[in-house]
Design a protein around this motif. Structure first.
Motif, PDB file in Angstrom:
ATOM      1  N   LEU A  34     -10.792   1.172  -7.602  1.00 32.92           N
ATOM      2  CA  LEU A  34     -11.510   1.975  -8.612  1.00 32.92           C
ATOM      3  C   LEU A  34     -10.769   3.279  -8.932  1.00 32.92           C
ATOM      4  O   LEU A  34     -11.013   3.889  -9.969  1.00 32.92           O
ATOM      5  N   ALA A  35      -9.872   3.693  -8.050  1.00 32.02           N
ATOM      6  CA  ALA A  35      -9.048   4.877  -8.344  1.00 32.02           C
ATOM      7  C   ALA A  35      -7.886   4.504  -9.262  1.00 32.02           C
ATOM      8  O   ALA A  35      -7.021   5.338  -9.549  1.00 32.02           O
ATOM      9  N   GLY A  36      -7.847   3.242  -9.705  1.00 34.86           N
ATOM     10  CA  GLY A  36      -6.816   2.836 -10.657  1.00 34.86           C
ATOM     11  C   GLY A  36      -5.598   2.190 -10.000  1.00 34.86           C
ATOM     12  O   GLY A  36      -4.545   2.060 -10.616  1.00 34.86           O
ATOM     13  N   ILE A  37      -5.753   1.783  -8.745  1.00 38.57           N
ATOM     14  CA  ILE A  37      -4.617   1.230  -8.003  1.00 38.57           C
ATOM     15  C   ILE A  37      -4.717  -0.301  -7.971  1.00 38.57           C
ATOM     16  O   ILE A  37      -5.774  -0.858  -7.650  1.00 38.57           O
ATOM     17  N   GLU A  38      -3.621  -0.977  -8.329  1.00 38.80           N
ATOM     18  CA  GLU A  38      -3.623  -2.440  -8.395  1.00 38.80           C
ATOM     19  C   GLU A  38      -3.818  -3.050  -7.005  1.00 38.80           C
ATOM     20  O   GLU A  38      -3.328  -2.520  -6.020  1.00 38.80           O
ATOM     21  N   TYR A  39      -4.464  -4.210  -6.991  1.00 41.41           N
ATOM     22  CA  TYR A  39      -4.692  -4.898  -5.711  1.00 41.41           C
ATOM     23  C   TYR A  39      -3.384  -5.207  -4.983  1.00 41.41           C
ATOM     24  O   TYR A  39      -3.333  -5.195  -3.764  1.00 41.41           O
ATOM     25  N   GLU A  40      -2.331  -5.483  -5.736  1.00 45.76           N
ATOM     26  CA  GLU A  40      -1.044  -5.822  -5.077  1.00 45.76           C
ATOM     27  C   GLU A  40      -0.531  -4.680  -4.206  1.00 45.76           C
ATOM     28  O   GLU A  40       0.272  -4.912  -3.318  1.00 45.76           O
ATOM     29  N   LYS A  41      -0.981  -3.474  -4.498  1.00 49.68           N
ATOM     30  CA  LYS A  41      -0.503  -2.336  -3.710  1.00 49.68           C
ATOM     31  C   LYS A  41      -1.372  -2.039  -2.497  1.00 49.68           C
ATOM     32  O   LYS A  41      -1.111  -1.104  -1.751  1.00 49.68           O
ATOM     33  N   ILE A  42      -2.419  -2.829  -2.322  1.00 52.78           N
ATOM     34  CA  ILE A  42      -3.367  -2.548  -1.238  1.00 52.78           C
ATOM     35  C   ILE A  42      -3.275  -3.634  -0.166  1.00 52.78           C
ATOM     36  O   ILE A  42      -3.167  -4.823  -0.483  1.00 52.78           O
ATOM     37  N   MET A  43      -3.297  -3.218   1.088  1.00 51.96           N
ATOM     38  CA  MET A  43      -3.308  -4.157   2.206  1.00 51.96           C
ATOM     39  C   MET A  43      -4.540  -3.876   3.046  1.00 51.96           C
ATOM     40  O   MET A  43      -4.820  -2.726   3.364  1.00 51.96           O
ATOM     41  N   LEU A  44      -5.267  -4.929   3.372  1.00 51.16           N
ATOM     42  CA  LEU A  44      -6.496  -4.792   4.159  1.00 51.16           C
ATOM     43  C   LEU A  44      -6.223  -5.179   5.616  1.00 51.16           C
ATOM     44  O   LEU A  44      -5.761  -6.289   5.889  1.00 51.16           O
ATOM     45  N   THR A  45      -6.484  -4.247   6.511  1.00 54.15           N
ATOM     46  CA  THR A  45      -6.342  -4.490   7.953  1.00 54.15           C
ATOM     47  C   THR A  45      -7.623  -3.973   8.583  1.00 54.15           C
ATOM     48  O   THR A  45      -7.814  -2.771   8.685  1.00 54.15           O
ATOM     49  N   SER A  46      -8.523  -4.881   8.952  1.00 57.38           N
ATOM     50  CA  SER A  46      -9.891  -4.453   9.250  1.00 57.38           C
ATOM     51  C   SER A  46     -10.479  -5.159  10.460  1.00 57.38           C
ATOM     52  O   SER A  46     -10.052  -6.241  10.837  1.00 57.38           O
ATOM     53  N   GLN A  47     -11.488  -4.551  11.033  1.00 62.34           N
ATOM     54  CA  GLN A  47     -12.264  -5.168  12.112  1.00 62.34           C
ATOM     55  C   GLN A  47     -13.398  -6.017  11.528  1.00 62.34           C
ATOM     56  O   GLN A  47     -14.084  -6.721  12.275  1.00 62.34           O
TER      57      GLN A  47
END
Ligand SMILES: *Cc1c(COP(=O)(O)O)cnc(C)c1O
Length: 432
Positions: free
Chosen positions: A88-101
């Protein structure tokens, strides 16, 4: 005109003006500082392809994310909500990595799958997570990364050590065989290996974890093409603390990756995932002295913001620097950078009904005094080093205080409101 410390252009007059504009307490983030830290990371020595991924949880303020994105950094999210927020801040999904519990099912699994199709990168951190997403990843030919539990960790406190055998992050060595055979069965390949061992710990151990990670990749993960060293780079908030040396760490990793290439013929892409080091010292909690008291044992300065803005002293016994600006925006008294002839010792307390609401606490939770000059009621006290894990981790509605606003200092005396102050109506709006 005096700046409040040696690493910002913010002047005492700026502080008084901003306090007039927004009312205290508020968070103030120094844009110039954040940009220069991003560039420092991007300029680290590296062997091959190298990326810098900002850990969103340190400070997820939209204006901060946009600023960091504009510098060319990638993003590490710790939850699916952080993915949404970053996007929502305007950042493409390709630039995001999810590392979660987190684990996902129903609506959240649906959302994860949509995000993966849109380019989100995902590191599984448990066998269960792997098996939840395996069929989907296989059917859609999506590469899944794997966070390994490296067996060593380091952090500023035990609560921020996330790689040793008493913490549950990542897939432990005892489960790699099963993860690999499951992947093989589904036709999946682990092309990205991730490690994160803790926050702000011993940089010798951080270096060791690079050796361990490479060793693990060499012996167990033949398909890995990239790796993350994680974050946790120590950032000094107080003058007697020592920050990580990025050039030295970069050179260390560069040598190790080069050796690995010579040995195996594999040129691994690498990533680093800082949070604190980028934003911690960009942030100030601007508060006002509302009262002064004393007991037989101690003097107290009471601020209009404390644990609900910065809970790190209460959580970890962390120390933060204070800068005192007179109410007319002139005198600057910095307890940390010139304490030679101050003779006033005080406990710096907040306004919550909790004796732990102090910015000066020992590791066992006892209030302790700090030597400083004596402020007056109405003067401003800035708590430094609060750009990371303060706004994002604060118990901000305790005592029904409203969440403080966030303000960006754009460098030349310009301020931009990033988040409004919460209202009492907003605090109550979900009660039925
Ligand atoms: C929290 C976290 C980071 C950042 O840690 P810092 O100590 O703020 O640098 C990086 N990677 C992961 C996976 C994290 O959970």
């Amino acid at each position: 005109m005096s700046t409040i410390n040696s690493f910002t252009n913010l002047t005492t007059a700026d502080i008084a003006r901003a306090a007039q504009m927004y009312g205290t307490p508020f968070y103030l983030y120094d844009e110039t500082f954040i940009k220069s830290r991003c560039r420092e990371f991007l300029n680290m020595p590296s062997a091959f392809d190298f990326g810098v991924r900002y850990a969103v949880k340190a400070n997820p303020c939209r204006s901060v994310l946009k600023l960091i994105a504009a510098e060319g950094l990638l993003f590490d999210a710790s939850s699916l909500n952080e993915v949404t927020r970053t996007h929502l801040a305007g950042i493409e999904y390709e630039k995001i990595m999810l590392t979660s519990q987190e684990t996902y099912s129903g609506d959240t699994m649906q959302l994860l799958q949509e995000n993966l199709l849109a380019g989100l990168k995902y590191n599984v951190c448990s066998l269960n997570q792997l098996m939840q997403i395996g069929d989907f990843a296989s059917a859609n030919k999506i590469d899944i990364g794997l966070r390994i539990h490296p067996g060593i960790g380091t952090g500023e406190s035990a609560t921020r050590t996330v790689g040793d055998d008493y913490s549950c992050f990542g897939i432990h060595s005892s489960d790699w065989k099963q993860a690999l055979s499951y992947a093989e069965e589904k036709g999946l390949k682990f092309r990205h290996i991730h490690v994160h061992i803790g926050s702000g710990g011993d940089m010798d151990i951080w270096r060791q974890s690079i050796d361990i990670e490479l060793d693990i990749i060499e012996n167990h993960f033949p398909h890995a093409e990239s790796l993350s060293f994680g974050g946790g780079l120590k950032e000094a908030r107080m003058p007697d603390e020592l920050s990580a040396n990025l050039t030295e760490l970069g050179n260390y990793a560069k040598d190790k990756l080069t050796d690995f290439y010579k040995r195996t013929g594999r040129k691994l892409k690498s990533e680093i995932e800082p949070g604190s080091y980028i934003v911690a010292n960009a942030g100030y909690a601007v508060t006002k002295v509302i009262d002064m008291k004393k007991t037989r044992r101690a003097s107290f300065i009471i601020l209009d913001g404390g644990m609900e803005l910065n809970s790190r002293p209460l959580l970890y016994g962390s120390k933060h620097p204070f800068y005192i600006v007179s109410k007319d925006g002139r005198a600057l008294i910095s307890s940390e950078f010139d304490n030679t002839n101050h003779n006033f010792k005080a406990v710096v307390a907040g306004k919550c009904c909790e004796s732990g609401d102090c910015q000066t606490l020992a590791i066992d939770g006892r209030a302790i005094t700090r030597t400083m000059n004596r402020p007056n009621i109405g003067d401003f006290v800035l708590i430094g080093g609060v750009g990371a894990y303060c706004s994002s981790m604060a118990p901000f509605n305790y005592n029904s205080h409203t969440q403080a606003p966030e303000v960006i200092s754009a460098g030349n005396g310009d301020f931009k409101l990033a988040r409004r102050r919460q209202t009492i109506e907003q605090l109550l709006q979900n009660e039925v």
